[in-house]
Design a protein around this motif. Structure first.
Motif, mmCIF file in Angstrom:
data_model
loop_
_atom_site.group_PDB
_atom_site.id
_atom_site.type_symbol
_atom_site.label_atom_id
_atom_site.label_comp_id
_atom_site.label_asym_id
_atom_site.label_seq_id
_atom_site.Cartn_x
_atom_site.Cartn_y
_atom_site.Cartn_z
ATOM 1 N N MET A 176 7.617 4.387 -8.942
ATOM 2 C CA MET A 176 8.621 4.860 -7.854
ATOM 3 C C MET A 176 8.901 6.230 -8.332
ATOM 4 O O MET A 176 9.898 6.769 -7.733
ATOM 5 N N ASP A 177 8.375 6.723 -9.532
ATOM 6 C CA ASP A 177 8.821 8.087 -9.793
ATOM 7 C C ASP A 177 10.348 8.105 -10.458
ATOM 8 O O ASP A 177 10.972 9.332 -10.081
ATOM 9 N N ILE A 178 10.680 6.919 -10.686
ATOM 10 C CA ILE A 178 12.054 7.267 -11.189
ATOM 11 C C ILE A 178 12.235 7.186 -12.918
ATOM 12 O O ILE A 178 11.446 6.681 -13.506
ATOM 13 N N TYR A 179 13.197 8.126 -13.404
ATOM 14 C CA TYR A 179 12.777 8.548 -14.732
ATOM 15 C C TYR A 179 13.513 7.182 -15.434
ATOM 16 O O TYR A 179 14.356 6.604 -15.302
ATOM 17 N N THR A 180 12.633 6.929 -16.745
ATOM 18 C CA THR A 180 13.404 6.176 -17.587
ATOM 19 C C THR A 180 12.721 6.688 -19.044
ATOM 20 O O THR A 180 12.018 7.331 -19.267
ATOM 21 N N PRO A 181 13.780 6.837 -20.017
ATOM 22 C CA PRO A 181 13.532 7.143 -21.206
ATOM 23 C C PRO A 181 12.615 6.720 -22.211
ATOM 24 O O PRO A 181 11.983 7.158 -22.836
ATOM 25 N N ASN A 182 12.407 5.288 -21.815
ATOM 26 C CA ASN A 182 11.699 4.521 -22.359
ATOM 27 C C ASN A 182 10.642 3.577 -21.722
ATOM 28 O O ASN A 182 11.024 3.017 -20.493
ATOM 29 N N HIS A 220 0.880 -1.202 -0.011
ATOM 30 C CA HIS A 220 -0.237 -0.068 -0.039
ATOM 31 C C HIS A 220 0.872 1.216 -0.015
ATOM 32 O O HIS A 220 1.590 1.657 0.943
ATOM 33 N N GLY A 221 0.916 1.963 -0.784
ATOM 34 C CA GLY A 221 1.643 3.328 -1.128
ATOM 35 C C GLY A 221 3.047 3.129 -1.127
ATOM 36 O O GLY A 221 3.537 4.165 -1.034
ATOM 37 N N GLU A 222 3.613 1.918 -1.488
ATOM 38 C CA GLU A 222 4.980 1.860 -1.230
ATOM 39 C C GLU A 222 5.747 0.924 -2.237
ATOM 40 O O GLU A 222 6.175 -0.258 -1.781
ATOM 41 N N PRO A 223 5.474 1.111 -3.490
ATOM 42 C CA PRO A 223 6.011 0.315 -4.510
ATOM 43 C C PRO A 223 7.663 -0.024 -4.447
ATOM 44 O O PRO A 223 8.207 1.366 -4.151
ATOM 45 N N ASP A 224 8.123 -0.829 -4.293
ATOM 46 C CA ASP A 224 9.568 -0.979 -3.994
ATOM 47 C C ASP A 224 10.357 -2.184 -4.923
ATOM 48 O O ASP A 224 9.468 -2.895 -5.292
ATOM 49 N N LEU A 225 11.621 -2.191 -4.939
ATOM 50 C CA LEU A 225 12.305 -3.157 -5.811
ATOM 51 C C LEU A 225 13.388 -3.613 -4.738
ATOM 52 O O LEU A 225 14.074 -2.911 -4.018
ATOM 53 N N TYR A 226 13.564 -4.952 -5.031
ATOM 54 C CA TYR A 226 14.987 -5.436 -4.447
ATOM 55 C C TYR A 226 15.913 -6.011 -5.392
ATOM 56 O O TYR A 226 15.525 -6.460 -6.512
ATOM 57 N N GLY A 228 10.615 -7.882 -17.976
ATOM 58 C CA GLY A 228 11.487 -6.560 -18.043
ATOM 59 C C GLY A 228 10.513 -5.443 -18.047
ATOM 60 O O GLY A 228 10.859 -4.492 -17.347
ATOM 61 N N THR A 229 9.367 -5.535 -18.782
ATOM 62 C CA THR A 229 8.403 -4.192 -18.822
ATOM 63 C C THR A 229 7.890 -4.274 -17.339
ATOM 64 O O THR A 229 7.754 -3.097 -17.011
ATOM 65 N N SER A 230 7.682 -5.426 -16.571
ATOM 66 C CA SER A 230 6.927 -5.173 -15.175
ATOM 67 C C SER A 230 8.099 -4.574 -14.273
ATOM 68 O O SER A 230 7.507 -3.608 -13.262
ATOM 69 N N VAL A 231 9.403 -4.790 -14.625
ATOM 70 C CA VAL A 231 10.386 -4.185 -13.855
ATOM 71 C C VAL A 231 10.444 -2.707 -14.097
ATOM 72 O O VAL A 231 10.361 -1.647 -13.130
ATOM 73 N N VAL A 232 10.257 -2.231 -15.361
ATOM 74 C CA VAL A 232 10.487 -0.969 -15.842
ATOM 75 C C VAL A 232 9.023 -0.284 -15.420
ATOM 76 O O VAL A 232 9.305 0.900 -14.646
ATOM 77 N N ARG A 233 7.894 -0.862 -15.142
ATOM 78 C CA ARG A 233 6.720 -0.240 -14.599
ATOM 79 C C ARG A 233 6.961 -0.100 -13.366
ATOM 80 O O ARG A 233 6.526 0.897 -12.519
ATOM 81 N N GLN A 234 7.624 -0.702 -12.394
ATOM 82 C CA GLN A 234 7.711 -0.863 -10.967
ATOM 83 C C GLN A 234 8.674 0.679 -10.803
ATOM 84 O O GLN A 234 8.115 1.519 -10.048
ATOM 85 N N PHE A 235 9.651 0.865 -11.499
ATOM 86 C CA PHE A 235 10.304 2.086 -11.587
ATOM 87 C C PHE A 235 9.529 3.115 -11.666
ATOM 88 O O PHE A 235 9.699 4.394 -11.199
ATOM 89 N N GLU A 236 8.757 2.984 -12.862
ATOM 90 C CA GLU A 236 7.866 4.143 -12.988
ATOM 91 C C GLU A 236 6.950 4.569 -11.826
ATOM 92 O O GLU A 236 6.648 5.697 -11.486
ATOM 93 N N PRO A 247 18.035 4.935 -8.093
ATOM 94 C CA PRO A 247 18.874 5.794 -8.771
ATOM 95 C C PRO A 247 17.984 6.907 -9.239
ATOM 96 O O PRO A 247 16.668 6.920 -9.023
ATOM 97 N N ASP A 248 18.595 7.841 -9.944
ATOM 98 C CA ASP A 248 17.802 8.931 -10.247
ATOM 99 C C ASP A 248 17.234 8.764 -11.785
ATOM 100 O O ASP A 248 16.002 9.132 -12.203
#
Ligand SMILES: Nc1ncnc2c1ncn2[C@@H]1O[C@H](COP(=O)(O)OP(=O)(O)O)[C@@H](O)[C@H]1O
Ligand SMILES: [Mg+2]
Length: 400
Positions: free
Chosen positions: A83-89, A43-49, A73-81, A58-59
């Protein structure tokens, strides 16, 4: 900046060059094996290990997701998204571009050349679809092939039908595509970063081969792209939501035809042929963009209850024609105009003094009830010829 490159191939040329370019520029860079990143949802805390430990934020990330790992791979990228971490793709961009059918479907509604393509399920419909794409010789493509594997040139309609039937019997879905014969054995790869092409090559197949992929022995030479090709490449990248990508185009008699947009373009061929520091340009772009995570504007803006985004078209005869945006009194109804689309141009944050014309289209944010009353029941759907929104980020990023 702290950059994580997501890749399962730390030793390959592209990853090595990206790491080198980031270090040269004084950034801190790590290569994370995508398959060792695990997602934690709370809840409210998406995170990655990473392996056993929570990641150090990371920035930015640079996803280099192989075709065998699209879903994870896209699930991992979605998780970063999340967490409001920038991804160019974005994850959506990578997922859409991976599937040749899906990407052509998305591109087809825009004013971008693509090869005539059909997708058929029932074998009774194959013959007429074949005719519609120009008959034999015809190209048959697996939806998710890469490096030329899964692209077949069938000389005769009978052979094409047999191949399609065989592939269908093994549950492989295929596209039928017009064989662009004038481009036989050649294609153009434009490397797009943000809203410009930073380098382009023409690949030419060797011998009898019709596929120009470097993995099929194709030879690459540097070219200066004609403006129509550069424009098609940048627009295709924008529409697909990819800021670092390789756009493959055929040189048809009627101009550029986009075949596919590659979200993890290799650097070896393009750097080798152009002599340019493409890896450096990728890193510089990401460093410039870290403040602006890609966000789904519709999803973000509709979280306040009763508010949403809507496209309001100004049809001929509308009471808004000839009025300035201020005079429409939209603002008084709690509706803000974000962009004004006119023909092929997009005016962002249009001023209140801007006069509206017939066929303008306003992208608005505001009180849904009030916007609903502005959209006629039979609002005509505007098709094609629409320029995608510029890549300029819409909101400032969250603090990292
Ligand atoms: N419709 C077509 N007409 C002519 N040549 C084509 C066509 N589609 C593909 N090719 C050739 O086959 C190559 C591989 O096709 P592509 O769709 O890019 O698949 P892959 O993802 O395997 O690279 C292209 O680079 C091009 O040389
Ligand atoms: Mg290709």
């Amino acid at each position: 900046m702290k950059l994580s490159i997501l890749s399962c191939a730390p030793k390959c040329y592209s990853t090595r060059r990206l790491v080198e370019a980031a270090k040269e520029r004084g950034h801190s860079v790590k290569v994370a094996n995508t398959t060792r990143l695990t997602l934690d949802l709370a809840h409210g805390e998406p995170d990655l290990y990473y392996k056993d430990s929570p990641i150090i934020r990371p920035d930015a990330i640079l996803p280099r997701i192989g075709t065998s790992l699209t879903r994870y791979g896209t699930s991992v990228v979605r998780q970063f998204e999340q967490m409001d971490i920038y991804t160019p793709n974005t994850s959506a961009g990578i997922g859409n571009s991976r599937d040749k059918l899906r990407s052509l479907q998305i591109l087809s509604r825009h004013d971008i050349g693509i090869p005539l393509t059909a997708y058929v399920d029932d074998k009774r419909d194959v013959e007429s679809a074949l005719k519609r794409v120009g008959g034999a010789p015809v190209i048959i493509k697996l939806l998710e092939g890469t490096q030329g594997v899964g692209v077949i040139l069938a000389d005769k309609a009978e052979i094409a039908k047999a191949i399609i039937e065989t592939l269908h019997s093994t549950n492989q879905q295929v596209l039928l595509q017009k064989f662009v014969s004038e481009s036989k054995g050649k294609d153009v790869r434009a490397f797009v970063i943000g809203d410009r092409v930073v380098g382009a090559i023409r690949r030419t197949a060797q011998g009898q081969e019709f596929r120009s992929n470097v993995h099929r022995g194709g030879k690459a030479e540097v070219i200066k792209l004609e403006p129509a090709y550069a424009e098609a490449a940048v627009r295709a990248a924008q529409i697909m939501g990819l800021r670092v990508c390789g756009v493959d185009m055929l040189e048809s008699a009627s101009g550029p035809q986009v075949m596919e947009v590659n979200s993890s373009p290799g650097l070896e061929g393009i750097e080798g042929a152009t002599g340019l520091d493409i890896a450096g340009a990728v890193i510089d772009y990401i460093a410039d963009q870290v403040k602006f995570p890609d966000i789904d504007i519709r999803q973000r803006l509709t979280v306040s209850r009763g508010y949403g985004v809507a496209d309001i078209n100004i049809p001929k005869g509308s009471k808004f024609i000839g009025k300035t945006i201020k005079e429409t009194e939209l603002r008084d109804q709690d509706v803000v105009v974000l962009t004004l689309r006119r023909g092929s141009s997009v005016i962002s944050n249009p001023k209140g003094s801007r006069v509206l014309e017939a066929d303008d289209s306003l992208l608005c944010y505001g009180r849904s009830e009030n916007m609903k009353s502005l959209i006629p029941d039979n609002q005509p759907k505007k098709r094609g010829k629409l320029k995608p929104l510029p890549t300029t980020p819409v909101t400032e990023g969250t603090t990292l």
